[in-house]
Design a protein around this motif. Sequence first.
Motif, short mmCIF file in Angstrom:
data_model
loop_
_atom_site.label_atom_id
_atom_site.label_comp_id
_atom_site.label_asym_id
_atom_site.label_seq_id
_atom_site.Cartn_x
_atom_site.Cartn_y
_atom_site.Cartn_z
N ARG A 234 1.90 -6.90 -31.32
CA ARG A 234 2.12 -6.97 -32.76
C ARG A 234 3.47 -6.38 -33.17
N THR A 235 3.88 -5.34 -32.44
CA THR A 235 5.14 -4.68 -32.78
C THR A 235 6.24 -4.94 -31.75
N GLY A 236 5.84 -5.39 -30.55
CA GLY A 236 6.80 -5.59 -29.49
C GLY A 236 7.22 -4.30 -28.82
N HIS A 237 6.54 -3.20 -29.15
CA HIS A 237 6.90 -1.89 -28.60
C HIS A 237 6.12 -1.61 -27.31
N THR A 238 6.80 -0.97 -26.36
CA THR A 238 6.16 -0.58 -25.11
C THR A 238 6.26 0.93 -24.95
N ASP A 239 5.11 1.59 -24.81
CA ASP A 239 5.14 3.03 -24.64
C ASP A 239 4.58 3.42 -23.27
N VAL A 240 4.88 4.63 -22.86
CA VAL A 240 4.48 5.14 -21.55
C VAL A 240 3.20 5.96 -21.72
N LEU A 241 2.12 5.51 -21.08
CA LEU A 241 0.86 6.25 -21.13
C LEU A 241 0.82 7.34 -20.07
N LEU A 242 1.24 6.99 -18.86
CA LEU A 242 1.25 7.93 -17.74
C LEU A 242 2.55 7.78 -16.96
N ASP A 243 3.13 8.90 -16.54
CA ASP A 243 4.24 8.84 -15.60
C ASP A 243 3.92 9.80 -14.45
N GLY A 244 4.84 9.92 -13.53
CA GLY A 244 4.60 10.78 -12.38
C GLY A 244 3.54 10.23 -11.44
N ILE A 245 3.46 8.90 -11.33
CA ILE A 245 2.50 8.24 -10.44
C ILE A 245 3.21 7.86 -9.15
N ALA A 246 2.62 8.21 -8.02
CA ALA A 246 3.20 7.89 -6.72
C ALA A 246 2.90 6.44 -6.37
N TYR A 247 3.71 5.56 -6.89
CA TYR A 247 3.63 4.11 -6.73
C TYR A 247 2.44 3.56 -7.52
N ALA A 248 2.68 3.29 -8.79
CA ALA A 248 1.67 2.69 -9.67
C ALA A 248 1.45 1.24 -9.27
N ASN A 249 0.19 0.87 -9.08
CA ASN A 249 -0.10 -0.45 -8.53
C ASN A 249 -1.09 -1.20 -9.42
N GLY A 250 -2.26 -1.59 -8.88
CA GLY A 250 -3.21 -2.40 -9.62
C GLY A 250 -3.70 -1.74 -10.90
N VAL A 251 -4.01 -2.57 -11.91
CA VAL A 251 -4.46 -2.09 -13.23
C VAL A 251 -5.74 -2.83 -13.61
N ALA A 252 -6.72 -2.10 -14.17
CA ALA A 252 -7.96 -2.72 -14.63
C ALA A 252 -8.53 -1.93 -15.79
N LEU A 253 -9.14 -2.64 -16.74
CA LEU A 253 -9.78 -2.03 -17.89
C LEU A 253 -11.28 -1.90 -17.67
N ALA A 254 -11.89 -0.84 -18.24
CA ALA A 254 -13.34 -0.70 -18.22
C ALA A 254 -13.95 -1.80 -19.09
N ALA A 255 -15.22 -2.10 -18.86
CA ALA A 255 -15.89 -3.17 -19.60
C ALA A 255 -15.86 -2.92 -21.11
N ASP A 256 -16.03 -1.67 -21.51
CA ASP A 256 -16.00 -1.33 -22.93
C ASP A 256 -14.61 -0.91 -23.40
N GLU A 257 -13.63 -1.02 -22.50
CA GLU A 257 -12.24 -0.68 -22.77
C GLU A 257 -12.07 0.76 -23.23
N SER A 258 -12.96 1.63 -22.73
CA SER A 258 -12.84 3.05 -23.05
C SER A 258 -11.78 3.73 -22.20
N PHE A 259 -11.43 3.12 -21.06
CA PHE A 259 -10.38 3.66 -20.21
C PHE A 259 -9.72 2.54 -19.43
N VAL A 260 -8.57 2.84 -18.90
CA VAL A 260 -7.84 1.93 -18.04
C VAL A 260 -7.56 2.65 -16.72
#
Length: 388
Positions: A234-260
């Motif tokens: 909606r805004t075209g903005h990208t923010d950083v949720l987490l950094d300091g990850i030792a090689y960030a790889n696969g991403v998945a959302l919970a069924a209720d989208e309470s966490f990623v």
Amino acid sequence: DPQLNTTRENMSNSSRSTLCAFSLLIVCLALLISTLVSRPVAHISFVAVHPSLPLPFEGALAPNERLKQAHRFAEGDVRGAESLVFDDARGVLFTPTEHGHISALDLSSRVSSSLAFLTGRPLGLALDSHPTGDRLLVAEAVTGLISIPLPLNKAGSADTTKHSHCVLTNWAGDRPILYANDVAVAQDGTVYLSDSSNIAPLRLSDQTFSTMAAAQLDGLSGRATGRLLRYDPRTGHTDVLLDGIAYANGVALAADESFVLVCETFRYAVRRYWLKGEKAGTSDVFVDRLPMLPDGISRDSRGGFWVAAFGPRSALLDLVHPYPRLKQLLSLLPRSLLPKPKQYGLVVRLDGSGLITESLHDVGEYLSCSFAFLCTFLLVMEEWLCFV
């Protein structure tokens, strides 16, 4: 089963074998120092890491041959597939290739065609129902997050003269996205994207890009420069949720989208970022001490997650991790001699709380590279479990 018994014995003896290899490596490095010392070291820094003790291959992780029962199709047609997306409306599977194509495999005819061509290295894929029409989102390692319009039906084709693919984002926080890896889309269209490292994929002489070379160097360095990002359409903005990850790889959302969730490959773990509830805005470890290099992750119909590995942990890498100078010397060796995972098919299921409930293995020696070494993402499609 004699083969499984042999596998367990090999695993129990791996420490002794690795120590011998480590000793030999030290001797070889000592002989090479006279030539290496005059060469410039890698441009990145190396830090000490003290790896976690891996969980044993027993119980839910006990070696088996269940992965050998998987049915293979389109073998040899697609090279360098890193993810799968099933499009039920069009009856096709989308998957990227190492040469930049997005391949569309018709499941009825088993005929594949190219949906689009990207000049970089496409990795993660996700379908997105956009107000202007369905589109395929691509985590393109070199460029960032890309959107590709989809045809109206499986008989159609993307009209690139009117609707060429576009870059949605290539910057987050205070730096560009150098290594986009995987993508997941929420119901409201919010996109979650992993940026693996600040070491960009290496361009090869044939103008393709090697993500493996960047991954090897990132893992050896011990640094944690990966990030989990959130793109707001909606805004075209990208923010950083987490950094300091030792090689960030696969991403998945919970069924209720309470966490990623995001796989942290070189810490042998899966991290969780809370999106809703009292813990919203905080993160924790979903599972760690994995005996493998977690790569792709996908939610199943039971609320759990399947995590695919591109190999078991490297005992040699774990041994050298506490010694930055030694790792720096290792980085000067040809890439073919750097620590890398052996071919071993392995997929692990986690329940909704991060508990390992089962695993699928292929311990066979005939295992093909396209099936096991590149077993980097999986998709649960009703009762079918698909791999690449």
